[in-house]
Design a protein around this motif. Structure first.
Motif, PDB file in Angstrom:
ATOM      1  N   ARG A 127      -8.126  -1.541   4.407  1.00 38.80           N
ATOM      2  CA  ARG A 127      -7.154  -1.880   3.232  1.00 38.80           C
ATOM      3  C   ARG A 127      -6.022  -2.344   3.544  1.00 38.80           C
ATOM      4  O   ARG A 127      -5.262  -3.250   3.158  1.00 38.80           O
ATOM      5  CB  ARG A 127      -7.301  -0.519   2.261  1.00 38.80           C
ATOM      6  CG  ARG A 127      -6.241  -0.915   0.983  1.00 38.80           C
ATOM      7  CD  ARG A 127      -6.338   0.160   0.005  1.00 38.80           C
ATOM      8  NE  ARG A 127      -7.386   0.426  -0.640  1.00 38.80           N
ATOM      9  CZ  ARG A 127      -7.841   1.478  -1.168  1.00 38.80           C
ATOM     10  NH1 ARG A 127      -7.232   2.605  -0.988  1.00 38.80           N
ATOM     11  NH2 ARG A 127      -9.218   1.469  -1.655  1.00 38.80           N
ATOM     12  N   LEU A 128      -5.249  -1.818   4.603  1.00 38.21           N
ATOM     13  CA  LEU A 128      -4.087  -2.114   5.223  1.00 38.21           C
ATOM     14  C   LEU A 128      -4.193  -3.567   5.582  1.00 38.21           C
ATOM     15  O   LEU A 128      -3.284  -4.327   5.516  1.00 38.21           O
ATOM     16  CB  LEU A 128      -3.476  -1.226   6.101  1.00 38.21           C
ATOM     17  CG  LEU A 128      -2.209  -1.134   6.873  1.00 38.21           C
ATOM     18  CD1 LEU A 128      -1.017  -1.503   5.678  1.00 38.21           C
ATOM     19  CD2 LEU A 128      -1.823  -0.343   7.982  1.00 38.21           C
ATOM     20  N   MET A 151       0.730  -1.220  -0.022  1.00 45.22           N
ATOM     21  CA  MET A 151       0.034  -0.146  -0.068  1.00 45.22           C
ATOM     22  C   MET A 151       0.794   1.344  -0.093  1.00 45.22           C
ATOM     23  O   MET A 151       1.602   1.432   0.948  1.00 45.22           O
ATOM     24  CB  MET A 151      -0.932   0.005   1.249  1.00 45.22           C
ATOM     25  CG  MET A 151      -1.837   1.147   1.334  1.00 45.22           C
ATOM     26  SD  MET A 151      -2.902   0.800   2.907  1.00 45.22           S
ATOM     27  CE  MET A 151      -3.887   2.424   2.702  1.00 45.22           C
ATOM     28  N   ALA A 176      -6.052  -5.750   4.871  1.00 42.65           N
ATOM     29  CA  ALA A 176      -6.184  -6.847   3.488  1.00 42.65           C
ATOM     30  C   ALA A 176      -4.894  -6.902   2.915  1.00 42.65           C
ATOM     31  O   ALA A 176      -4.492  -8.158   2.614  1.00 42.65           O
ATOM     32  CB  ALA A 176      -7.276  -6.258   2.650  1.00 42.65           C
ATOM     33  N   ASP A 177      -4.037  -5.855   2.745  1.00 42.17           N
ATOM     34  CA  ASP A 177      -2.857  -5.857   2.354  1.00 42.17           C
ATOM     35  C   ASP A 177      -1.810  -7.027   3.022  1.00 42.17           C
ATOM     36  O   ASP A 177      -0.969  -7.463   2.329  1.00 42.17           O
ATOM     37  CB  ASP A 177      -2.207  -4.606   1.988  1.00 42.17           C
ATOM     38  CG  ASP A 177      -2.765  -3.763   0.901  1.00 42.17           C
ATOM     39  OD1 ASP A 177      -3.620  -4.207   0.036  1.00 42.17           O
ATOM     40  OD2 ASP A 177      -2.725  -2.590   0.969  1.00 42.17           O
ATOM     41  N   VAL A 178      -1.828  -6.621   4.313  1.00 41.99           N
ATOM     42  CA  VAL A 178      -0.854  -7.452   5.224  1.00 41.99           C
ATOM     43  C   VAL A 178      -1.414  -8.912   5.087  1.00 41.99           C
ATOM     44  O   VAL A 178      -0.612  -9.768   5.001  1.00 41.99           O
ATOM     45  CB  VAL A 178      -0.851  -7.002   6.485  1.00 41.99           C
ATOM     46  CG1 VAL A 178      -0.280  -7.986   7.397  1.00 41.99           C
ATOM     47  CG2 VAL A 178      -0.385  -5.458   6.632  1.00 41.99           C
ATOM     48  N   LEU A 206       5.645  -3.749   2.270  1.00 42.28           N
ATOM     49  CA  LEU A 206       4.479  -3.395   1.681  1.00 42.28           C
ATOM     50  C   LEU A 206       4.515  -1.760   1.967  1.00 42.28           C
ATOM     51  O   LEU A 206       3.807  -0.974   1.120  1.00 42.28           O
ATOM     52  CB  LEU A 206       3.327  -3.554   2.799  1.00 42.28           C
ATOM     53  CG  LEU A 206       3.027  -5.298   2.790  1.00 42.28           C
ATOM     54  CD1 LEU A 206       2.000  -5.541   3.810  1.00 42.28           C
ATOM     55  CD2 LEU A 206       2.307  -5.512   1.253  1.00 42.28           C
ATOM     56  N   MET A 248      -2.700 -10.480   2.747  1.00 38.57           N
ATOM     57  CA  MET A 248      -2.516 -10.935   1.369  1.00 38.57           C
ATOM     58  C   MET A 248      -0.939 -11.200   1.151  1.00 38.57           C
ATOM     59  O   MET A 248      -0.596 -12.144   0.386  1.00 38.57           O
ATOM     60  CB  MET A 248      -3.110 -10.062   0.027  1.00 38.57           C
ATOM     61  CG  MET A 248      -4.561 -10.255   0.179  1.00 38.57           C
ATOM     62  SD  MET A 248      -5.451 -11.555  -0.074  1.00 38.57           S
ATOM     63  CE  MET A 248      -4.874 -12.123  -1.844  1.00 38.57           C
ATOM     64  N   ALA A 249      -0.293 -10.562   1.964  1.00 37.23           N
ATOM     65  CA  ALA A 249       1.409 -10.573   1.777  1.00 37.23           C
ATOM     66  C   ALA A 249       1.859 -11.518   2.821  1.00 37.23           C
ATOM     67  O   ALA A 249       2.854 -12.269   2.832  1.00 37.23           O
ATOM     68  CB  ALA A 249       1.991  -9.218   2.216  1.00 37.23           C
TER      69      ALA A 249
END
Length: 101
Positions: free
Chosen positions: A44-45, A1, A47-49, A99, A51-52
């Motif tokens: 959103r953060l 992000m 979800a990004d974490v 990220l 997914m990573a």
């Protein structure tokens, strides 16, 4: 992000109960940022974490809102490490740094 011109992000670490490291990404917005914008950015953060996070990692991802501090409002996505070993902490912190960019 990727950070926008209106927000700042940083990777840090705090210590949870029993001395277990707890790496996190903190995001800060100007104090007058609408709460809906802040909540959306934190989700959103999160979800990004998620997914990573590599398959097999034993940590859990959480988000929390931070109280207004001076002229900022914000929150963080943090990792509750499953093992709490230095190696796991190193892997988790490296993933969070990737990220933030």
């Amino acid at each position: 992000m990727a950070a926008t011109s209106q927000q700042s992000m940083m990777v840090g670490e705090r210590t949870a109960r029993y001395g277990i490291p707890q790496p996190y990404i903190e995001v800060r917005f100007p104090r007058d940022t609408h709460q809906r914008t802040l909540r959306a950015a934190l989700h959103r953060l999160y979800a990004d974490v998620e997914m990573a996070t590599p398959e097999g990692a034993l940590w859990n991802v959480h988000i929390e809102f931070l109280p207004d501090i001076l002229m900022y409002s914000g929150g963080r996505a943090y990792l509750e490490l499953g093992e709490g070993t230095p190696e796991e902490n190193e892997r988790a912190t490296a993933m969070l740094k990737s990220l933030v960019g």
